[in-house]
Each structure stands twice: as structure tokens, then as C-alpha cells.
Design a protein around this motif. Structure first.
Motif, mmCIF file in Angstrom:
data_model
loop_
_atom_site.group_PDB
_atom_site.id
_atom_site.type_symbol
_atom_site.label_atom_id
_atom_site.label_comp_id
_atom_site.label_asym_id
_atom_site.label_seq_id
_atom_site.Cartn_x
_atom_site.Cartn_y
_atom_site.Cartn_z
ATOM 1 N N ILE A 164 0.849 -1.184 0.000
ATOM 2 C CA ILE A 164 0.000 0.000 0.000
ATOM 3 C C ILE A 164 0.888 1.238 0.000
ATOM 4 O O ILE A 164 1.586 1.507 0.987
ATOM 5 C CB ILE A 164 -0.931 0.050 1.238
ATOM 6 N N LYS A 165 0.885 1.993 -1.077
ATOM 7 C CA LYS A 165 1.692 3.209 -1.135
ATOM 8 C C LYS A 165 0.987 4.326 -0.361
ATOM 9 O O LYS A 165 -0.152 4.659 -0.632
ATOM 10 C CB LYS A 165 1.937 3.624 -2.580
ATOM 11 N N MET A 166 1.723 4.877 0.600
ATOM 12 C CA MET A 166 1.216 5.939 1.467
ATOM 13 C C MET A 166 2.224 7.089 1.485
ATOM 14 O O MET A 166 3.336 6.965 0.969
ATOM 15 C CB MET A 166 0.990 5.389 2.879
ATOM 16 N N PRO A 167 1.880 8.213 2.104
ATOM 17 C CA PRO A 167 2.817 9.348 2.148
ATOM 18 C C PRO A 167 4.132 8.993 2.838
ATOM 19 O O PRO A 167 4.151 8.239 3.815
ATOM 20 C CB PRO A 167 2.040 10.402 2.941
ATOM 21 N N GLU A 168 5.208 9.544 2.331
ATOM 22 C CA GLU A 168 6.542 9.300 2.891
ATOM 23 C C GLU A 168 6.648 9.931 4.279
ATOM 24 O O GLU A 168 6.278 11.083 4.476
ATOM 25 C CB GLU A 168 7.607 9.897 1.966
ATOM 26 N N ASN A 169 7.165 9.169 5.239
ATOM 27 C CA ASN A 169 7.364 9.709 6.589
ATOM 28 C C ASN A 169 8.834 9.677 7.024
ATOM 29 O O ASN A 169 9.171 10.167 8.094
ATOM 30 C CB ASN A 169 6.533 8.925 7.617
ATOM 31 N N TYR A 170 9.705 9.107 6.179
ATOM 32 C CA TYR A 170 11.085 8.894 6.610
ATOM 33 C C TYR A 170 11.892 10.180 6.453
ATOM 34 O O TYR A 170 12.722 10.323 5.550
ATOM 35 C CB TYR A 170 11.704 7.732 5.842
ATOM 36 N N ILE A 171 11.646 11.087 7.376
ATOM 37 C CA ILE A 171 12.230 12.424 7.332
ATOM 38 C C ILE A 171 13.746 12.404 7.531
ATOM 39 O O ILE A 171 14.431 13.373 7.228
ATOM 40 C CB ILE A 171 11.541 13.316 8.399
ATOM 41 N N ALA A 172 14.283 11.277 7.986
ATOM 42 C CA ALA A 172 15.732 11.158 8.167
ATOM 43 C C ALA A 172 16.482 11.139 6.840
ATOM 44 O O ALA A 172 17.655 11.524 6.780
ATOM 45 C CB ALA A 172 16.063 9.891 8.953
ATOM 46 N N MET A 173 15.793 10.701 5.763
ATOM 47 C CA MET A 173 16.481 10.581 4.480
ATOM 48 C C MET A 173 15.729 11.207 3.306
ATOM 49 O O MET A 173 16.343 11.615 2.329
ATOM 50 C CB MET A 173 16.745 9.101 4.157
ATOM 51 N N PHE A 174 14.381 11.253 3.398
ATOM 52 C CA PHE A 174 13.597 11.697 2.256
ATOM 53 C C PHE A 174 12.795 12.954 2.578
ATOM 54 O O PHE A 174 12.792 13.431 3.712
ATOM 55 C CB PHE A 174 12.654 10.572 1.800
ATOM 56 N N SER A 175 12.093 13.453 1.577
ATOM 57 C CA SER A 175 11.235 14.621 1.768
ATOM 58 C C SER A 175 9.844 14.175 2.194
ATOM 59 O O SER A 175 9.301 13.207 1.646
ATOM 60 C CB SER A 175 11.130 15.423 0.468
ATOM 61 N N THR A 176 9.272 14.865 3.145
ATOM 62 C CA THR A 176 7.914 14.566 3.597
ATOM 63 C C THR A 176 6.923 15.480 2.879
ATOM 64 O O THR A 176 7.274 16.583 2.473
ATOM 65 C CB THR A 176 7.804 14.764 5.118
ATOM 66 N N PRO A 177 5.676 15.044 2.738
ATOM 67 C CA PRO A 177 4.703 15.809 1.967
ATOM 68 C C PRO A 177 4.017 16.906 2.770
ATOM 69 O O PRO A 177 4.002 16.880 4.004
ATOM 70 C CB PRO A 177 3.685 14.748 1.560
ATOM 71 N N THR A 178 3.424 17.854 2.043
ATOM 72 C CA THR A 178 2.523 18.808 2.683
ATOM 73 C C THR A 178 1.211 18.087 2.982
ATOM 74 O O THR A 178 0.992 16.956 2.523
ATOM 75 C CB THR A 178 2.228 19.999 1.759
ATOM 76 N N GLU A 204 -6.758 4.308 -1.071
ATOM 77 C CA GLU A 204 -7.934 3.716 -0.435
ATOM 78 C C GLU A 204 -8.537 2.567 -1.239
ATOM 79 O O GLU A 204 -8.969 1.560 -0.678
ATOM 80 C CB GLU A 204 -8.965 4.801 -0.133
ATOM 81 N N ALA A 205 -8.534 2.684 -2.564
ATOM 82 C CA ALA A 205 -9.042 1.588 -3.386
ATOM 83 C C ALA A 205 -8.168 0.350 -3.247
ATOM 84 O O ALA A 205 -8.669 -0.790 -3.258
ATOM 85 C CB ALA A 205 -9.115 2.025 -4.850
ATOM 86 N N VAL A 206 -6.860 0.546 -3.083
ATOM 87 C CA VAL A 206 -5.932 -0.583 -2.922
ATOM 88 C C VAL A 206 -6.162 -1.258 -1.567
ATOM 89 O O VAL A 206 -6.140 -2.490 -1.461
ATOM 90 C CB VAL A 206 -4.474 -0.110 -3.056
ATOM 91 N N ILE A 207 -6.376 -0.439 -0.535
ATOM 92 C CA ILE A 207 -6.662 -0.992 0.795
ATOM 93 C C ILE A 207 -7.961 -1.798 0.760
ATOM 94 O O ILE A 207 -8.036 -2.919 1.284
ATOM 95 C CB ILE A 207 -6.754 0.130 1.845
ATOM 96 N N ASP A 208 -8.982 -1.239 0.127
ATOM 97 C CA ASP A 208 -10.268 -1.929 0.057
ATOM 98 C C ASP A 208 -10.170 -3.233 -0.742
ATOM 99 O O ASP A 208 -10.824 -4.229 -0.415
ATOM 100 C CB ASP A 208 -11.318 -1.011 -0.573
ATOM 101 N N LYS A 209 -9.344 -3.230 -1.787
ATOM 102 C CA LYS A 209 -9.146 -4.451 -2.580
ATOM 103 C C LYS A 209 -8.481 -5.529 -1.736
ATOM 104 O O LYS A 209 -8.848 -6.714 -1.816
ATOM 105 C CB LYS A 209 -8.300 -4.129 -3.812
ATOM 106 N N ALA A 210 -7.511 -5.131 -0.921
ATOM 107 C CA ALA A 210 -6.861 -6.091 -0.029
ATOM 108 C C ALA A 210 -7.859 -6.647 0.976
ATOM 109 O O ALA A 210 -7.875 -7.857 1.248
ATOM 110 C CB ALA A 210 -5.700 -5.413 0.699
ATOM 111 N N ALA A 211 -8.698 -5.777 1.516
ATOM 112 C CA ALA A 211 -9.711 -6.217 2.478
ATOM 113 C C ALA A 211 -10.675 -7.209 1.837
ATOM 114 O O ALA A 211 -11.091 -8.191 2.474
ATOM 115 C CB ALA A 211 -10.469 -5.006 3.020
ATOM 116 N N LEU A 212 -11.032 -6.970 0.582
ATOM 117 C CA LEU A 212 -11.949 -7.879 -0.113
ATOM 118 C C LEU A 212 -11.313 -9.252 -0.308
ATOM 119 O O LEU A 212 -11.981 -10.284 -0.128
ATOM 120 C CB LEU A 212 -12.343 -7.280 -1.470
ATOM 121 N N SER A 213 -10.034 -9.305 -0.648
ATOM 122 C CA SER A 213 -9.342 -10.590 -0.792
ATOM 123 C C SER A 213 -9.354 -11.355 0.531
ATOM 124 O O SER A 213 -9.568 -12.572 0.557
ATOM 125 C CB SER A 213 -7.899 -10.370 -1.260
ATOM 126 N N ILE A 214 -9.106 -10.626 1.629
ATOM 127 C CA ILE A 214 -9.112 -11.263 2.948
ATOM 128 C C ILE A 214 -10.503 -11.794 3.267
ATOM 129 O O ILE A 214 -10.665 -12.922 3.760
ATOM 130 C CB ILE A 214 -8.643 -10.275 4.027
#
Length: 255
Positions: free
Chosen positions: A111-125, A137-147
Motif C-alpha cells: 500500500i503506497k502511502m505518504p513518505e514519513n522517513y524524514i531522516a532521508m527523504f522529503s515529507t509531503p505537505t 484507499e481503493a488498494v486498501i479496500d481491494k486487499a480487504a476484499l481478498s481477505i
């Protein structure tokens, strides 16, 4: 049952959304990991472990907990990994873990989410983060449906780089980069102790009202991103950068 660990809220959001879709219990592993609590947890439904991606594998503190925790009942297990880019070949190592614990591994969803690794990368607004989450959200829901259907997650084709990232690079990355040496607190610190409370490894203490870091760090970024005064820095890299806390769980994300 859904089990999750989350430093800045991305995996928490995914876990709770999956829990809502499955109408299943959601358990935060923070206190259990922090206290080395491996006591029994029982689930009649499949296990779903939702975690962030650290150097193309699950966090080592979660790996260690799963290797020792008394998980009883259902032996089917799914993994959901949030990431800023890719989970690499994390599935290979999860399969080994599940085989050792006699779980039936049903795959790992990315699941691709906003970057939080402020030690090495840029964080989003805030706006950038909300846009990324909306697309996830569609990817999360698809995973939930498979489960819900009891279907294994489809596994994407792996590249040679994926295998290198989750293998050699992960092995090098932890001892070389995952430490607290560059964390510091500015004079704007308000001595609230929030950093102490959110550290999953009890690695932070207050001395004369200022945080002091020990050697047992996992780079979850909870201390620097959840500081209400934005007083914590990671060397020079984090200066002037937005602190990231999932805006779907909290209003604490600021530009």
C-alpha cells in the motif's frame, strides 16, 4: 484479527480501514512491543498484520515480536505493508517467518502511502499527503476484499533490484544508518515528554527537561514527527521540512 504497528499513522489508518471492512478486531502492537509482551492472543479469523516498510522488509522490532508471540487459533495469515515506494522482496522473508511459526502465509499487499522517513527523504505537505492517501484507499479496500473472500494476495513480479534491496541492502542499512546519533532537540522544546511516550523501544528519556536518545532506535520517526513543538531535528536534513503524521488519524500534520 488485525494487528498493527505504526510510527506516524499510515499503517494505523490502513489497519483500521481493513478492520472496518472485515468487521474484525484491530489491535495496536505498540505496548506489547514496548513491554516485550508475548502473551497469548487468540483469533478465530485469519490474522492480518499491517506494518510499515523499513528498508524493504517489515520492521525488525515487529519481526522479533512475531517470532515470539503466542498467537493461537486460526493459522492463516496475511501481511499488509505501507510504503513510500516499494516493499521489494519482503514476501520472501515473511514466508520464512510463517513457515517457522507454522502459519499458512497468504501473501503480502503493498500500500503506497505518504513518505514519513524524514531522516532521508522529503515529507509531503498536508494536501500532497491527502491526495496520496485518497489514491491508496481503493488498494486498501481491494486487499480487504481478498481477505474477506479468503483469497491469497496476488504477488507482483520481482526484479533483481527488489531482491538486492530486501537482502544485502537491508542487512547493511540497519547497522549503518538505523541509530539515534543525529537526533537532537532545539531550545524550542517544551519538555512535554511526548517523544518519550511515543518511542516503541523506551529509547528516549528526559534530562533537565530535554530528550536524550539511547542506542536502541528503530527509526520509526514517531519522536520527530509527533513532537508538538517541532523541536526535534535529525541532523540538518529535517530542518524546514514538514513533519508527517497521517492526517486521516490526526490533525497534527502541518505544512
Amino acid at each position: 484479527m488485525i494487528l498493527y504497528f505504526s510510527g506516524t499513522g499510515n499503517s494505523e489508518y490502513a489497519a483500521k480501514r481493513i478492520g472496518r471492512e472485515l468487521r474484525d478486531e484491530v489491535l495496536n502492537l505498540f505496548e506489547r512491543i514496548r513491554n516485550h509482551d508475548y502473551s497469548e492472543i487468540h483469533s478465530d479469523s485469519p490474522w492480518v498484520v499491517v506494518v510499515p516498510t523499513y528498508a524493504w522488509r517489515i520492521p525488525r522490532i515487529v519481526q522479533e515480536w512475531l517470532e515470539n508471540a503466542a498467537l493461537t487459533g486460526n493459522r492463516d495469515i496475511y501481511f499488509v505493508m505501507t510504503c513510500g515506494g516499494s516493499i521489494g522482496n519482503a514476501g520472501r522473508y515473511l514466508e520464512k517467518l510463517c513457515a517457522a511459526r507454522k502459519f499458512h502465509y497468504l501473501g503480502c499487499a503493498q500500500i503506497k502511502m505518504p513518505e514519513n522517513y524524514i531522516a532521508m527523504f522529503s515529507t509531503p505537505t498536508r494536501e500532497e499527503a491527502l491526495d496520496i492517501i485518497q489514491r491508496s484507499e481503493a488498494v486498501i479496500d481491494k486487499a480487504a476484499l481478498s481477505i474477506k473472500r479468503g483469497e491469497p494476495f496476488p504477488q507482483p513480479a520481482l526484479t533483481a533490484q527488489d531482491k538486492i534491496n530486501s537482502g544485502i541492502i537491508n542487512d547493511i542499512f540497519y547497522p549503518a544508518f538505523v541509530h539515534a546519533k543525529k537526533f537532537s532537540a532545539a531550545d524550542t522544546c517544551i519538555s512535554c515528554g511526548k517523544c518519550v511516550k511515543v518511542c516503541p523501544l523506551n529509547n528516549i528519556r528526559l534530562e533537565a527537561g530535554k530528550p536524550v536518545w539511547g542506542k536502541n532506535c528503530t527509526h520509526c520517526m514517531a519522536c520527530i514527527c509527533r513532537c508538538p513543538a517541532e523541536a526535534i531535528e535529525y541532523g540538518k536534513h529535517s530542518k524546514g521540512m514538514p513533519r508527517y503524521v497521517c492526517p486521516k488519524n490526526s490533525t497534527a500534520l502541518r505544512k
